[in-house]
Design a protein around this motif. Sequence first.
Motif, PDB file in Angstrom:
ATOM      1  N   ALA A  39       0.859  -1.185   0.000  1.00 13.20           N
ATOM      2  CA  ALA A  39       0.000   0.000   0.000  1.00 13.20           C
ATOM      3  C   ALA A  39       0.894   1.233   0.000  1.00 13.20           C
ATOM      4  O   ALA A  39       1.980   1.228   0.589  1.00 13.20           O
ATOM      5  N   PHE A  40       0.439   2.269  -0.687  1.00 13.76           N
ATOM      6  CA  PHE A  40       1.136   3.557  -0.713  1.00 13.76           C
ATOM      7  C   PHE A  40       2.580   3.403  -1.198  1.00 13.76           C
ATOM      8  O   PHE A  40       3.486   4.110  -0.751  1.00 13.76           O
ATOM      9  N   GLY A  41       2.799   2.436  -2.075  1.00 10.54           N
ATOM     10  CA  GLY A  41       4.106   2.276  -2.691  1.00 10.54           C
ATOM     11  C   GLY A  41       5.117   1.486  -1.880  1.00 10.54           C
ATOM     12  O   GLY A  41       6.281   1.384  -2.299  1.00 10.54           O
ATOM     13  N   VAL A  42       4.716   0.925  -0.737  1.00  7.36           N
ATOM     14  CA  VAL A  42       5.642   0.124   0.063  1.00  7.36           C
ATOM     15  C   VAL A  42       5.030  -1.252   0.326  1.00  7.36           C
ATOM     16  O   VAL A  42       3.806  -1.409   0.315  1.00  7.36           O
ATOM     17  N   THR A  43       5.897  -2.225   0.572  1.00  7.51           N
ATOM     18  CA  THR A  43       5.462  -3.608   0.792  1.00  7.51           C
ATOM     19  C   THR A  43       5.990  -4.105   2.128  1.00  7.51           C
ATOM     20  O   THR A  43       7.177  -3.974   2.435  1.00  7.51           O
ATOM     21  N   SER A  44       5.113  -4.694   2.913  1.00  6.84           N
ATOM     22  CA  SER A  44       5.505  -5.267   4.197  1.00  6.84           C
ATOM     23  C   SER A  44       6.270  -6.565   3.987  1.00  6.84           C
ATOM     24  O   SER A  44       6.000  -7.318   3.046  1.00  6.84           O
ATOM     25  N   MET A  57      -6.272   0.616  -2.488  1.00  6.10           N
ATOM     26  CA  MET A  57      -7.175  -0.243  -3.241  1.00  6.10           C
ATOM     27  C   MET A  57      -7.009  -1.708  -2.833  1.00  6.10           C
ATOM     28  O   MET A  57      -5.928  -2.143  -2.453  1.00  6.10           O
ATOM     29  N   ALA A  58      -8.121  -2.443  -2.931  1.00  2.00           N
ATOM     30  CA  ALA A  58      -8.131  -3.893  -2.740  1.00  2.00           C
ATOM     31  C   ALA A  58      -9.423  -4.415  -3.325  1.00  2.00           C
ATOM     32  O   ALA A  58     -10.423  -3.684  -3.422  1.00  2.00           O
ATOM     33  N   ALA A  59      -9.411  -5.682  -3.724  1.00  2.00           N
ATOM     34  CA  ALA A  59     -10.613  -6.275  -4.305  1.00  2.00           C
ATOM     35  C   ALA A  59     -11.785  -6.212  -3.334  1.00  2.00           C
ATOM     36  O   ALA A  59     -12.931  -5.984  -3.724  1.00  2.00           O
ATOM     37  N   GLU A  60     -11.501  -6.432  -2.055  1.00  2.00           N
ATOM     38  CA  GLU A  60     -12.465  -6.239  -0.973  1.00  2.00           C
ATOM     39  C   GLU A  60     -11.734  -5.512   0.136  1.00  2.00           C
ATOM     40  O   GLU A  60     -10.538  -5.748   0.355  1.00  2.00           O
ATOM     41  N   ARG A  61     -12.434  -4.623   0.849  1.00  2.00           N
ATOM     42  CA  ARG A  61     -11.739  -3.884   1.905  1.00  2.00           C
ATOM     43  C   ARG A  61     -12.722  -3.362   2.940  1.00  2.00           C
ATOM     44  O   ARG A  61     -13.915  -3.184   2.681  1.00  2.00           O
ATOM     45  N   ALA A  62     -12.173  -3.115   4.132  1.00  2.00           N
ATOM     46  CA  ALA A  62     -12.962  -2.586   5.240  1.00  2.00           C
ATOM     47  C   ALA A  62     -12.055  -1.715   6.097  1.00  2.00           C
ATOM     48  O   ALA A  62     -10.823  -1.846   6.072  1.00  2.00           O
ATOM     49  N   VAL A  63     -12.680  -0.817   6.847  1.00  2.00           N
ATOM     50  CA  VAL A  63     -11.963   0.039   7.790  1.00  2.00           C
ATOM     51  C   VAL A  63     -12.564  -0.172   9.172  1.00  2.00           C
ATOM     52  O   VAL A  63     -13.782  -0.025   9.359  1.00  2.00           O
ATOM     53  N   TYR A  64     -11.719  -0.519  10.137  1.00  2.00           N
ATOM     54  CA  TYR A  64     -12.164  -0.640  11.525  1.00  2.00           C
ATOM     55  C   TYR A  64     -11.633   0.548  12.318  1.00  2.00           C
ATOM     56  O   TYR A  64     -10.443   0.868  12.250  1.00  2.00           O
ATOM     57  N   VAL A  65     -12.509   1.184  13.082  1.00  2.00           N
ATOM     58  CA  VAL A  65     -12.133   2.344  13.885  1.00  2.00           C
ATOM     59  C   VAL A  65     -11.885   1.873  15.316  1.00  2.00           C
ATOM     60  O   VAL A  65     -12.822   1.636  16.086  1.00  2.00           O
ATOM     61  N   ALA A  66     -10.612   1.707  15.667  1.00  2.00           N
ATOM     62  CA  ALA A  66     -10.265   1.254  17.009  1.00  2.00           C
ATOM     63  C   ALA A  66     -10.485   2.346  18.045  1.00  2.00           C
ATOM     64  O   ALA A  66     -10.820   2.062  19.204  1.00  2.00           O
ATOM     65  N   SER A  67     -10.296   3.605  17.627  1.00  2.00           N
ATOM     66  CA  SER A  67     -10.599   4.749  18.495  1.00  2.00           C
ATOM     67  C   SER A  67     -10.899   5.940  17.606  1.00  2.00           C
ATOM     68  O   SER A  67     -10.422   6.025  16.473  1.00  2.00           O
ATOM     69  N   GLY A  68     -11.709   6.870  18.119  1.00  2.00           N
ATOM     70  CA  GLY A  68     -12.067   8.049  17.348  1.00  2.00           C
ATOM     71  C   GLY A  68     -13.297   7.820  16.482  1.00  2.00           C
ATOM     72  O   GLY A  68     -14.160   6.989  16.784  1.00  2.00           O
ATOM     73  N   ILE A 115     -17.606  -1.332   5.608  1.00  2.00           N
ATOM     74  CA  ILE A 115     -17.292  -2.176   4.451  1.00  2.00           C
ATOM     75  C   ILE A 115     -17.395  -1.309   3.203  1.00  2.00           C
ATOM     76  O   ILE A 115     -18.432  -0.683   2.957  1.00  2.00           O
ATOM     77  N   PHE A 116     -16.330  -1.265   2.406  1.00  2.00           N
ATOM     78  CA  PHE A 116     -16.254  -0.374   1.255  1.00  2.00           C
ATOM     79  C   PHE A 116     -16.268  -1.142  -0.061  1.00  2.00           C
ATOM     80  O   PHE A 116     -15.702  -2.232  -0.158  1.00  2.00           O
ATOM     81  N   ALA A 117     -16.890  -0.568  -1.047  1.00  2.00           N
ATOM     82  CA  ALA A 117     -16.790  -1.089  -2.405  1.00  2.00           C
ATOM     83  C   ALA A 117     -15.385  -0.830  -2.937  1.00  2.00           C
ATOM     84  O   ALA A 117     -14.645   0.009  -2.416  1.00  2.00           O
ATOM     85  N   ALA A 118     -15.031  -1.533  -4.004  1.00  2.00           N
ATOM     86  CA  ALA A 118     -13.692  -1.403  -4.584  1.00  2.00           C
ATOM     87  C   ALA A 118     -13.627  -0.234  -5.553  1.00  2.00           C
ATOM     88  O   ALA A 118     -13.155  -0.364  -6.687  1.00  2.00           O
ATOM     89  N   ASP A 119     -14.106   0.919  -5.112  1.00  2.00           N
ATOM     90  CA  ASP A 119     -14.049   2.132  -5.929  1.00  2.00           C
ATOM     91  C   ASP A 119     -12.700   2.817  -5.737  1.00  2.00           C
ATOM     92  O   ASP A 119     -12.134   2.794  -4.641  1.00  2.00           O
ATOM     93  N   GLU A 120     -12.214   3.439  -6.758  1.00  2.00           N
ATOM     94  CA  GLU A 120     -10.978   4.209  -6.645  1.00  2.00           C
ATOM     95  C   GLU A 120     -11.273   5.593  -6.082  1.00  2.00           C
ATOM     96  O   GLU A 120     -12.385   6.114  -6.196  1.00  2.00           O
ATOM     97  N   GLY A 121     -10.261   6.191  -5.461  1.00  2.00           N
ATOM     98  CA  GLY A 121     -10.375   7.560  -4.989  1.00  2.00           C
ATOM     99  C   GLY A 121     -11.266   7.758  -3.785  1.00  2.00           C
ATOM    100  O   GLY A 121     -11.798   8.856  -3.580  1.00  2.00           O
ATOM    101  N   VAL A 122     -11.452   6.711  -2.961  1.00  2.00           N
ATOM    102  CA  VAL A 122     -12.293   6.835  -1.767  1.00  2.00           C
ATOM    103  C   VAL A 122     -11.491   7.523  -0.662  1.00  2.00           C
ATOM    104  O   VAL A 122     -10.425   7.053  -0.261  1.00  2.00           O
ATOM    105  N   VAL A 123     -12.022   8.624  -0.153  1.00  2.00           N
ATOM    106  CA  VAL A 123     -11.344   9.424   0.861  1.00  2.00           C
ATOM    107  C   VAL A 123     -12.125   9.361   2.160  1.00  2.00           C
ATOM    108  O   VAL A 123     -13.359   9.472   2.174  1.00  2.00           O
ATOM    109  N   ILE A 124     -11.418   9.162   3.267  1.00  2.00           N
ATOM    110  CA  ILE A 124     -12.022   9.229   4.594  1.00  2.00           C
ATOM    111  C   ILE A 124     -11.415  10.406   5.347  1.00  2.00           C
ATOM    112  O   ILE A 124     -10.274  10.809   5.082  1.00  2.00           O
ATOM    113  N   THR A 125     -12.178  10.956   6.281  1.00  2.00           N
ATOM    114  CA  THR A 125     -11.743  12.120   7.057  1.00  2.00           C
ATOM    115  C   THR A 125     -11.991  11.847   8.531  1.00  2.00           C
ATOM    116  O   THR A 125     -13.060  11.342   8.906  1.00  2.00           O
TER     117      THR A 125
END
Length: 306
Positions: free
Chosen positions: A178-183, A208-219, A235-245
């Motif tokens: 993600a973001f140009g780096v690999t674990s 991006m990912a074929a399937e993806r989700a965001v868990y909010v541990a705090s905040g 749970i998010f669709a695999a749309d490009e350019g999805v921004v969270i705030t």
Amino acid sequence: MSTLEKNLEQECRLEQGCGALKTVIHPKEKNLGGFSVRRCLPNTGYKTVGPWVFFDHMGPAEFPAGEGINVRPHPHINIATVTYLFDGEILHRDSLGSEQAIRPGDINLMVAGSGIVHSERERPAVRDSAHRLHGLQLWLALPDQYAEMDPEFHHYPSDAIPSLMVDGVATRVIMGTAFGVTSPVKTFAETLYVEMHLQPGQSVELPMAAERAVYVASGAIQARDMEIPTHSMGIFAADEGVVITASEESRIAVIGGENVGPRRIVWNFVAATEARLASAISDWKSGRFPKVPGDSAEFIPFPGSD
């Protein structure tokens, strides 16, 4: 499935979102004697997100001296467990002979494959003092070609996990790219696992990912016109350019990747077929799983057999 797992497993309220945000899962919190657990996966709406079949948020918990985590030896098959702590320490032991303390920022990857047994306890030095525990435990389904591989254990210290700033947001790429780096953490299919720490008002585009989700541990975070509050999973669709705030200071986990096919879960066993589950249950009841060196005096019986 144990009564505890039945109580923890979905009792989640699903809300319909709009656009890229498909659903918000609100797991019910269960108190296990001073220790809270929230389970987002599996649930009635979504059994999996990519290869992820299980998602638990444990704590934060404050333990007095003499108390803490004390999980007796128990088995797994056909998955990899992924443990990541925000605070505290857990002592991992397994039937391969591994003995490893996991601390904040580390990754413990235990590949069950054909079968492994492990325990999760605490070192006396930790247990003998007041301490805190907070973290995430996930299960990753192994693709069919790896499901019965020989078990493995991998420990990755915190400084081995890539850290970077993404539009000013502190980010760690725990698994995948993600973001140009690999674990460096080993994967078996397309896998995404990222931690991000947002300050109030900060925005970031989701990887991006074929399937993806965001868990909010705090905040709390906003996705278009919908909020994902603390201790919830979007749970998010695999749309490009999805921004969270971030509506406030927030710590989130982004998970996803390739769906490896349907899986069945009974107690601690995950498999693609009922026959494989049945054989694992029989093996555990009959004592055919290997023992954990240094921790073989007790074990968790299969529910209903004790």
